[in-house]
Motif scaffolding. Structure first.
Motif, short mmCIF file in Angstrom:
data_model
loop_
_atom_site.label_atom_id
_atom_site.label_comp_id
_atom_site.label_asym_id
_atom_site.label_seq_id
_atom_site.Cartn_x
_atom_site.Cartn_y
_atom_site.Cartn_z
N ILE A 1 2.21 -0.46 -9.94
CA ILE A 1 1.36 0.50 -9.22
C ILE A 1 -0.01 0.56 -9.88
N GLU A 2 -1.05 0.44 -9.08
CA GLU A 2 -2.42 0.54 -9.57
C GLU A 2 -3.27 1.27 -8.54
N LYS A 3 -4.33 1.88 -9.04
CA LYS A 3 -5.14 2.76 -8.20
C LYS A 3 -5.99 1.99 -7.20
N ASP A 4 -6.67 0.96 -7.66
CA ASP A 4 -7.59 0.20 -6.81
C ASP A 4 -7.13 -1.25 -6.75
N LEU A 5 -7.54 -1.90 -5.70
CA LEU A 5 -7.15 -3.29 -5.50
C LEU A 5 -8.32 -4.02 -4.87
N ASN A 6 -8.87 -5.00 -5.61
CA ASN A 6 -9.93 -5.84 -5.07
C ASN A 6 -9.28 -7.05 -4.44
N SER A 7 -9.48 -7.23 -3.18
CA SER A 7 -8.78 -8.29 -2.47
C SER A 7 -9.75 -9.15 -1.69
N THR A 8 -9.35 -10.40 -1.52
CA THR A 8 -10.02 -11.32 -0.61
C THR A 8 -9.00 -11.80 0.38
N GLN B 1 0.85 -1.18 0.00
CA GLN B 1 0.00 0.00 0.00
C GLN B 1 0.89 1.24 0.00
N ILE B 2 0.63 2.16 -0.92
CA ILE B 2 1.35 3.43 -0.99
C ILE B 2 0.50 4.48 -0.31
N VAL B 3 1.07 5.13 0.70
CA VAL B 3 0.30 6.07 1.51
C VAL B 3 1.01 7.42 1.53
N ASN B 4 0.23 8.43 1.87
CA ASN B 4 0.70 9.81 1.94
C ASN B 4 0.40 10.35 3.33
N VAL B 5 1.42 10.88 4.02
CA VAL B 5 1.22 11.41 5.37
C VAL B 5 0.51 12.75 5.27
N ILE B 6 -0.71 12.78 5.78
CA ILE B 6 -1.53 13.98 5.77
C ILE B 6 -2.18 14.10 7.14
N ALA B 7 -2.16 15.30 7.70
CA ALA B 7 -2.72 15.56 9.03
C ALA B 7 -2.04 14.64 10.04
N ASN B 8 -2.82 13.88 10.81
CA ASN B 8 -2.25 13.00 11.83
C ASN B 8 -2.32 11.54 11.43
N GLY B 9 -2.32 11.27 10.16
CA GLY B 9 -2.40 9.89 9.72
C GLY B 9 -1.89 9.74 8.31
N ALA B 10 -2.24 8.61 7.72
CA ALA B 10 -1.79 8.28 6.37
C ALA B 10 -3.00 8.11 5.47
N LYS B 11 -2.93 8.73 4.30
CA LYS B 11 -4.00 8.61 3.31
C LYS B 11 -3.57 7.61 2.25
N GLU B 12 -4.46 6.70 1.92
CA GLU B 12 -4.17 5.69 0.90
C GLU B 12 -4.11 6.35 -0.47
N VAL B 13 -3.04 6.08 -1.20
CA VAL B 13 -2.83 6.68 -2.53
C VAL B 13 -3.01 5.64 -3.63
N ALA B 14 -2.34 4.52 -3.50
CA ALA B 14 -2.39 3.49 -4.54
C ALA B 14 -1.90 2.18 -3.93
N PHE B 15 -1.85 1.16 -4.78
CA PHE B 15 -1.36 -0.15 -4.38
C PHE B 15 -0.26 -0.59 -5.35
N SER C 1 -6.93 -9.51 -6.57
CA SER C 1 -7.35 -9.41 -7.97
C SER C 1 -6.44 -8.47 -8.72
N ASN C 2 -6.12 -8.81 -9.96
CA ASN C 2 -5.28 -7.96 -10.79
C ASN C 2 -5.99 -7.59 -12.08
N THR C 3 -7.29 -7.33 -11.99
CA THR C 3 -8.06 -7.00 -13.18
C THR C 3 -7.97 -5.53 -13.54
N ASP C 4 -7.61 -4.67 -12.59
CA ASP C 4 -7.54 -3.25 -12.87
C ASP C 4 -6.28 -2.90 -13.64
N LYS C 5 -6.36 -1.84 -14.41
CA LYS C 5 -5.22 -1.42 -15.22
C LYS C 5 -4.26 -0.59 -14.38
N ALA C 6 -2.98 -0.65 -14.77
CA ALA C 6 -1.97 0.16 -14.09
C ALA C 6 -2.21 1.63 -14.41
N ILE C 7 -1.76 2.49 -13.53
CA ILE C 7 -2.03 3.91 -13.67
C ILE C 7 -0.72 4.66 -13.87
#
Length: 741
Positions: free
Chosen positions: A431-438, A410-424, A443-449
Motif C-alpha cells: 500500500i502506498e499513497k501516490d502512484l506515478n504511472s505511465t 486502487q483503494i477507494v472509499n465510498v463517499i457521497a455518490n461516488g468513490a474517493k481515491e485513498v491509496a494504491f 513507478s515504485n519510487t514512493d515509500k510505503a505508508i
C-alpha cells in the motif's frame, strides 16, 4: 512509287528506334504514394457474442464492442478482414448460454466467441470452445476456478479475482485487525476466490472465524437472518464478494439493522467497486464508509474521448436509457474487441469454409455435440491473440498465460455518490499513497505508508478506524479450570461468596487476565474451580490437567508444572516463573569483621610464602646487578636495605633504581605478572568478605532431609501418602546426581 516505299521504310525505322530507346525524358515531378487497394472485398470473419441482453450492463458492453470495431476499421480501412458480429442472448441461464454457443459453433461456424457474462456460464462454453478449437474470449468471467480448466482456447481479457486477495489481506493487516468474516455469494463466482483469500489471510496470521454464504436469489428475510447471526459474533470486519445487485440488497438490510455504524468495517471486492457507478444513488447513500479495491486504470486522452463519444452515441441509440453508466467491464470489452480485430488481421488468410467435418459425424443419429466440427482458423487465431499487445483505453493490453496481466490496484472509499481515491497497492511495495504511472509501467519510487496516512471516512461518519471486534452478545465462553488449594494462595486463591459464586485471584490469574486483555479481539471466559461439594480439589494436578484433554475445560490457569507426561495431553504456554530445586538456609553472621580483616583473604601459609618470595626476588636482583650497577653498591647495611626496598616497592611498581642486566630484567618481567595476579586476587577476596553474606545450609542432601523428617507439610499436600513423597524425593535425588552441574 519507289520513293513512297523508301519514305515508309524510314518512318517505320524511326518508330522502331523510338520504341527501343523509350520516350523522351520528362520534367521532374513530385512523387505520389501508391493508392491503397480499396477495390478488393474484405474477408468477413464471423465472431459470436453471448451476453445476457436482458440486463442493462451487457447492452452497454455490446455497444462498446461495436464502437471498438467501428473505430478500428475506420483507422484501418485498408485491412483485408472485417469482423461480423453474431449476437445471442443467454437470458441469464447457463443452459441457454451453452445452447447459444453451440448454435454459433455448429450453424454459424464462428471463428471466435466473445462472452459469456458470468463464470458459471463460461465453464461449459469453454469446453465447447476446446472441442471445436475456437477461442472463447471473456472480459467479465473473473472466477479463479476457470483457470483450473487448463483449456488453451480460453482467453480471459480481464483481471483474475485471485489477484486482489493480496490487496484485501494487506488492508486488513494495515489496520491491525486479527479476525475477519467473509460474506460471499453461493455460486461458482463467489466460491472461486475463497481458497486464495483464505491463504492470503492465513499468511498474515488473520483468522476467519465464520464464512457467511448467501444465495444468488436470496430473499430479504434470508439476508436479514444471516446479518442477525453476524451481529451476535464479536468480529466486526467484513469482506464482501458478490455482484452489485445482491450487494445492494445486503447493504440495504445492513443499514436497516444498524450494521453501518462506527463499530463496523466493510471491505468490498472489485466485483462491487468495478460497477460502483451503476449502483443506485439511494443504495450508495447507505454504503457510506465502505472501502473497496478495484484495478487501477490510468487516465488518458483516449479514455476521456471514448467515454464522451460513448455517452453521446448510446443516448442517441437508446433514448429511454437515461441512467446508463459505463463500467470497467465496458472498457475491457472495448479493448477485447480491438485485440481480436488485430489478431484476425495478423492471422492471414481465413478459410471461407471455417470448419472440418469428421467422417463419422455424417451419421444421422449423432448428437449435436458429436457433430461439432473443428475450426480451421482457431489455432492460428489463438496464437495471434496471445502475441497481440497494444496500448488500449485501459492501459497496456497484453495477455500473459491466456489472461490479462494483473495491474496495480486502487483503494477507494465510498463517499457521497461516488468513490474517493485513498491509496494504491502494488505487488512490489504494498500500500502506498501516490502512484506515478505511465501506459506501460508503474513507478515504485514512493515509500510505503502506514494506516495513519490513509484518510478514510468510516461508517458512522468517523475518521478513526473501528477496532474490529466487540464483546459478543451471545456465544460460547472459554471454560478455564482453576485448582482449589490449601496453600500457596499467592498463586491461585479461590474464595466463595455469599451468593455461592466464586472469586478467583492470584499471581497466575493476573497473568492470564493480562494475556487475554492484550488480544486484539474479545474472548469471553469464565473461571471454573475444580472442586467437590466440600470445596476441596477433586484430585491432583495430573487429573486436573487431564480434564483439558477430556474436553471438560478449555484451558487451565494456575501454578501447574510443565512435565513430560502432561505434555502428551495438553500444550503448555511459555513458563512465566523459573522452576528448580532449592533450600532455605540460615544466614551465618560474620563476627570476624574487625581491624585485622585485611589479613583474611590469604591464609598464613600464603602470607609467609609471599614474604619469602619478595625477599628472594630482592636478593636475586641484587646478585645480578651489584657488580655492574652502582645503585646496588655501598655499605653492607645499605645493600641489605636495598634488597628489601626494591622487592617490596615492586608491589606498587614504585621502584626507582635502574636495572641494567638483561637477566635481571627477565626476572622482573615474570615477577611483575605474579604481583599483578596476587594483588587482583587479594582485592577480589577482600571485597567479597566485606560485602557478601555467607550462606551455610543446615541440610546438605535429600537423604538427610528424609532422615530427620525436616520437611514442610506443604511439600506433600498434593500427594496421597508419605511413601509417594519419598518416591518423588528419591527420583529427584537421582536426577540431581545425573545432572552435569
Amino acid at each position: 512509287m519507289e520513293k513512297k516505299v523508301n519514305a515508309l521504310m524510314i518512318i517505320s525505322f524511326i518508330f522502331l528506334i523510338s520504341f527501343i530507346l523509350g520516350p523522351p525524358p520528362q520534367p521532374a515531378m513530385a512523387a505520389t504514394p501508391p493508392k491503397k487497394n480499396t477495390t478488393s472485398v474484405p474477408v468477413a470473419v464471423n465472431v459470436g457474442i453471448v451476453l445476457d441482453m436482458q440486463l442493462p450492463g451487457p447492452q452497454v458492453w455490446l455497444s462498446c464492442i461495436s464502437m471498438a470495431l467501428s473505430d478500428f476499421y475506420s483507422a484501418h480501412d485498408y485491412y483485408k478482414t472485417r469482423i461480423v458480429l453474431n449476437v445471442r442472448d443467454s437470458k441469464q441461464d447457463v443452459v441457454v448460454a451453452a445452447s447459444a454457443a453451440l448454435d454459433l459453433l455448429k450453424n454459424v461456424k464462428v471463428d471466435a466467441i466473445i462472452g459469456p457474462v458470468s463464470s458459471m456460464q463460461a465453464h461449459f462454453i469453454i469446453d465447447l470452445g476446446a472441442k471445436a478449437r475456437v477461442p472463447i474470449i471473456s472480459f467479465s468471467a473473473t472466477s479463479p476456478s476457470l483457470s483450473s480448466i487448463r483449456s488453451p482456447y480460453f482467453i480471459r481479457s480481464t483481471v483474475n479475482d485471485s489477484s486482489q486477495v493480496q490487496v484485501l489481506s494487506s488492508i486488513v493487516s494495515t489496520f491491525g485487525w486479527r479476525e475477519v468474516v467473509l460474506i460471499y455469494v453461493d455460486n461458482e463466482f463467489g466460491e472461486g476466490i475463497i481458497p486464495f483469500l483464505m491463504d492470503a489471510l492465513d499468511a498474515l496470521n488473520i483468522r476467519v472465524p465464520y464464512r457467511s454464504v448467501i444465495r444468488p436469489m436470496a430473499r430479504e428475510d434470508e439476508i436479514s437472518a444471516e446479518l442477525y447471526k453476524l451481529m451476535t459474533m464479536q468480529t466486526r470486519v467484513f469482506i464482501v464478494h458478490m455482484l452489485p445487485d445482491l450487494a445492494s440488497k445486503l447493504f440495504i438490510k445492513a443499514k436497516h439493522l444498524g450494521m453501518m455504524s462506527d463499530e463496523y468495517a466493510w471491505i468490498a471486492t472489485d466485483a462491487i467497486m468495478n460497477a460502483l457507478n451503476t449502483i443506485d444513488h439511494d443504495v450508495l447513500d447507505l454504503m457510506q464508509g465502505v472501502i473497496g479495491v478495484r484495478p487501477y486504470i490510468p487516465k488518458s486522452q483516449e479514455l476521456t474521448s471514448f467515454m464522451n463519444r460513448w455517452k453521446k452515441n448510446y443516448r442517441q441509440n437508446n433514448p429511454s436509457a437515461l441512467n446508463a453508466q459505463l463500467s470497467l467491464f465496458g472498457l475491457w470489452a472495448y479493448d477485447s474487441a480491438t485485440a481480436l480485430a488485430i489478431a484476425v488481421e495478423k492471422s492471414g488468410n481465413f478459410s471461407t469454409n471455417g470448419f472440418w467435418d469428421q467422417d463419422f459425424l455424417r451419421n444421422s443419429s449423432s448428437t449435436d455435440l458429436e457433430s461439432l466440427g473443428i475450426s480451421k482458423n482457431g489455432a492460428m487465431l489463438l496464437k495471434a491473440l496471445l502475441e497481440t499487445s497494444f496500448t488500449g483505453i485501459t492501459g497496456y493490453f497484453k495477455l500473459d498465460g491466456g489472461q490479462l496481466q494483473s495491474p496495480a490496484y486502487q483503494i477507494v472509499n465510498v463517499i457521497a455518490n461516488g468513490a474517493k481515491e485513498v491509496a494504491f497497492w502494488t505487488s512490489e511495495k504494498g500500500i502506498e499513497k501516490d502512484l506515478n504511472s505511465t501506459a506501460n509501467k508503474i513507478s515504485n519510487t514512493d515509500k510505503a505508508i502506514s494506516k495513519s496516512d490513509l484518510t478514510i471516512i468510516w461508517p458512522g461518519d468517523k475518521a478513526s478506524p473501528p477496532k474490529g471486534w466487540v464483546i459478543p452478545t451471545s456465544g460460547k465462553k472459554l471454560r478455564v479450570g482453576v485448582p482449589v488449594k490449601d496453600g500457596f494462595f499467592e498463586f491461585v486463591n479461590v474464595e466463595r461468596n455469599s451468593d455461592n459464586s466464586s472469586t478467583v485471584t492470584g499471581y497466575s490469574i493476573d497473568i492470564f487476565k493480562a494475556v487475554m486483555s492484550s488480544l486484539p479481539y474479545a474472548v469471553p471466559y469464565e473461571f471454573i474451580p475444580w472442586e467437590n461439594s466440600d470445596g476441596k480439589i477433586v484430585g491432583n494436578y495430573n487429573e486436573l490437567i487431564y480434564q483439558v484433554y477430556l474436553g471438560v475445560f478449555d484451558a487451565i490457569a494456575g501454578d501447574t508444572t510443565i512435565v513430560a507426561n502432561r505434555s502428551q495431553y495438553v500444550d503448555f504456554t511459555m513458563p512465566y516463573t523459573e522452576s528448580g530445586v532449592s533450600m532455605i538456609v540460615p544466614i551465618r553472621q560474620n563476627q570476624q569483621k574487625n581491624a585485622w580483616v585485611f589479613l583474611k583473604p590469604l591464609t598464613w601459609d600464603l602470607w609467609l610464602t609471599t614474604f619469602f618470595f619478595f625477599v628472594i626476588i630482592g636478593f636475586l636482583i641484587w646478585l645480578l646487578e651489584h657488580r655492574i650497577n652502582d645503585e646496588f653498591r655501598g655499605p653492607p647495611l645499605h645493600q641489605i636495605g636495598m634488597v628489601f626496598w626494591f622487592s617490596f616497592s615492586t608491589m606498587v611498581f614504585a621502584q626507582k633504581e635502574k636495572v641494567v642486566s638483561n637477566s635481571a630484567r627477565f626476572v622482573l618481567i615474570i615477577w611483575f605478572w605474579v604481583v599483578v595476579i596476587l594483588i587482583q586476587s587479594y582485592t577480589a577476596s577482600l571485597t567479597s568478605m566485606l560485602t557478601v553474606q555467607q550462606l551455610q545450609p543446615t541440610v546438605t542432601n535429600v537423604n538427610e532431609l528424609l532422615k530427620n523428617k525436616a520437611y514442610s507439610t506443604t511439600l506433600w499436600m498434593n500427594y496421597t501418602s508419605f511413601s509417594q513423597l519419598r518416591a518423588e524425593m528419591v527420583a529427584l535425588q537421582l536426577l540431581l546426581m545425573r545432572s552435569p552441574i
